[in-house]
Enzyme design. Sequence first.
Site, short mmCIF file in Angstrom:
data_model
loop_
_atom_site.label_atom_id
_atom_site.label_comp_id
_atom_site.label_asym_id
_atom_site.label_seq_id
_atom_site.Cartn_x
_atom_site.Cartn_y
_atom_site.Cartn_z
N GLN A 22 34.80 34.50 0.49
CA GLN A 22 35.05 34.84 -1.00
C GLN A 22 33.76 34.56 -1.78
O GLN A 22 33.27 33.39 -1.84
CB GLN A 22 36.06 33.86 -1.43
CG GLN A 22 36.26 34.01 -2.80
CD GLN A 22 37.51 32.86 -3.26
OE1 GLN A 22 38.76 33.16 -3.19
NE2 GLN A 22 37.35 31.75 -3.59
N GLY A 23 33.12 35.28 -2.52
CA GLY A 23 32.06 35.30 -3.22
C GLY A 23 32.35 35.04 -4.68
O GLY A 23 32.17 35.94 -5.60
N TYR A 24 32.96 33.76 -5.21
CA TYR A 24 33.17 33.75 -6.37
C TYR A 24 32.36 32.62 -7.10
O TYR A 24 31.46 32.95 -8.13
CB TYR A 24 34.51 32.93 -6.40
CG TYR A 24 35.70 34.06 -6.49
CD1 TYR A 24 35.55 35.39 -5.95
CD2 TYR A 24 37.15 33.66 -6.42
CE1 TYR A 24 36.69 36.26 -5.89
CE2 TYR A 24 38.14 34.64 -6.71
CZ TYR A 24 37.94 35.97 -6.19
OH TYR A 24 38.98 36.65 -6.10
N SER A 25 32.24 31.47 -6.80
CA SER A 25 31.46 30.35 -7.46
C SER A 25 30.02 30.62 -7.43
O SER A 25 29.43 31.13 -6.30
CB SER A 25 31.72 28.95 -6.88
OG SER A 25 33.05 28.51 -6.94
N SER A 50 32.81 29.32 1.67
CA SER A 50 33.11 28.96 3.09
C SER A 50 32.94 30.13 4.07
O SER A 50 33.27 31.30 3.81
CB SER A 50 34.69 28.50 2.85
OG SER A 50 34.65 27.26 2.06
N GLU A 100 46.06 31.58 -4.50
CA GLU A 100 45.44 30.67 -3.85
C GLU A 100 45.83 29.24 -4.23
O GLU A 100 45.83 28.23 -3.75
CB GLU A 100 43.71 30.56 -4.02
CG GLU A 100 43.04 29.70 -3.17
CD GLU A 100 41.59 29.62 -3.47
OE1 GLU A 100 40.84 29.47 -2.55
OE2 GLU A 100 41.11 30.01 -4.53
#
Lengths: 396, 373
Positions: A130-133, A165, A248
């Site tokens: 997951q590429g969020y932060s 992660s 989530e």
Amino acid sequence: MDLNYTPDEEAFRRQVRNWLDENIPDSGLRGVDRNADRDKSTLEKMKAWQRRVHQAGYLALSWPKAYGGQAMDPVRQSIANEEMVRTRAPALIGAMGISMVGPTLIAWGDDEQKARYLPKILAAEEIWCQGYSEPGSGSDLASLRTRAEIEGDEFVVNGQKVWTSNAHFADMMFCLVRTDPDAPKHRGISYILIDMKSPGITVKPLVQMTGDRGFNEVFFDNVHVPRRNLVGKLNEGWMVANATLFHERNMLGSTTTTQMLFNRLKALAAGTMRSGRPLSEDPVFRQRLADLEIRVEAMKYHMLRQLTDSIRGRNPGLGAWVNKLVGTELNHDLATAAMEAMGDYALLARDDGHALDRGFWPYEWMFTLGLVIGGGTSHIQKNIIAERGLKLPKSR
Amino acid sequence: MDFGLTEEQEQLRESARHFLAGECPAAKMREIAADAAGFSPELERKIAQLGWPGLIVPEQFGGAGLGMLDMAVLLEECGYAAMPGPFLFSAAIAAYALAAGGGEELKTRWLRPLAAGAAAGALAMVEANDGLAPSDFATAARTAPSGAVINGVKMFVPYAQSASFFVVAARTGAGGREAGLFVVPADAPGVKVRPLKALDLTRRFAIVEFDGVLAPPESQLQGAADLYERVLGAGAIAIAADSIGGAQRVLDMAVEYAKVREQFGKPIGSFQAIKHAAAEIVADLEPARALTWYAAYAFDALPREAARAVAMAKARACDVYSRAADKAVLMHGGIGFTWDHDIHFWFKRSRMNESLFGAPPFHRERVAALGGY
């Protein structure tokens, strides 16, 4: 109110339990779920495990049948999840795909995207991250600055993600990028799918306080992504992401993990001598244990109430907003009590020969704090409860 | 698997909330609290018309024959309103004791009028030493030719002043180690009531002296030690439910105030310190509500789990209420500390709830003992 399961549901529980007892590999995979260092052979074993779960019909319990899911009713989903935890089944390596990007694609993706990605998520052929932060965008996620500029039928991505992660072994990333820098911050974001083997991507591992290399920095230097990898409409990515972000944060999880953690704490206290008697007989520590057990039980029924709402097709209301906050803090409080119970043994590193329980509690104590932070810290959760749940005015 | 209220229970909750908002708003609650009797005959009459006193009384004695979860749903709303009066003690606890342990004659004499709202029962349990174990009691029932003779002094008896009868815990049996429960009419010779001044003005308490009170054999409730535990359990659930409702009310009051009170040019509810306090109340309250429903359900339906469930709910709901009340008063600032503002009634009631039928540490110890540690 009726806390009994039907004979059919009880039979289903036995069926899941039997299958797990017969199929959980005896390869030391149990318990690696919380250890994020994954070498190649562990990775392959974990993928093989997921495929077995899939073939047996216990994967993607909530997905519709048309996409290879089980379309199980909420009670059966919760039974299957409980049994997986109870039998300490190995973690599913493709969990991020199954619980995050999969449901997003089912809701927002086009037919081509669904056909291209969903089967490989189930078969553990493609692992997702997951590429969020970003370094400057943590709690204020919508301020993210990784740019995606349109050139012909491609996006060209430049920027950086962090705390990613599994990026060190993931095949694909679902990523939030800024596609309109002039629009208000929530309205210039798009949700795109990026092949992690694309030229221009650099993954640098970060070492967590546990010592594991579980998450990473990911750098994008002119990374080309086909336009067909856009999910939903251009600049509507915030809306697309939010559906699964809520998922989530407030997953209708079972509290089985927490109950098992409490039982382990109870056993620790019973087996630890203090002033000539077990710690579990110390009046002060008994109060603390009982308080924790009461909170664990309260959470169990809080979740059952939401399960019932979901069976009845009703909105669980305010209650669902507190799951992440209460659940993660409770787990950390359990581990903190265990550390206190251990006395001087709590000061030993996990791999010291004298470490109790092979360093389980010190690891859990750190790991559970990570969960209090990840997916929106407790402070952010409280803002959300107050603003969206109680309708208090926005701070910003 | 169904962990939710039935349609009837939801209706009971809605109608109770609506009724109490109209008939027992804060102004009315304060009026009743200021009166010496601590209850309103008019409100009691209306409640009786709705059938509340007979909610858990069997139908053959004029009640609705419902269960403890139904009662908990109703008491949550009474706690929300901080409704003054003997209702909780009489309709949830004395009624349970009589229904569970009384013979036909006793039920006909007391349970039927209780269900109709014509009689109220009060519990005479703890004494000056404030213990809940039968061994803590000095009050004894000595066997006499015509039944038993009760001697002793009970404290903290709720609504003794207006009670029609008492359910008295007294030592019985060989060596006096068991707690027997006796139903004693308030006007029996030898009964004397001396009022106590209570901190929580929505409730009245008194000392009750039993001086050679004659209790005929049929006045003793059947079920011995187990019944005594069950009656305490009914009390614990009732107070837990009242606490959940009260915590919801102080939260609602604080949130409402935070939306309109302005400082630094903004509503104070836009400040994170205030938001976080409110969110923490929600995070405590929602799981505690589920736990309390579970305990009330288990009390009737899951006998093996009931004792532990009840202890958990009493400890948690009371902790949550007190903490919520503290936070909610603080969120009000100076106005919250005044007599004129209503919130102190709930604040004091939260503390009172903690004490009644065993404080949280008492119940946590029970949870530990029942959980095998």
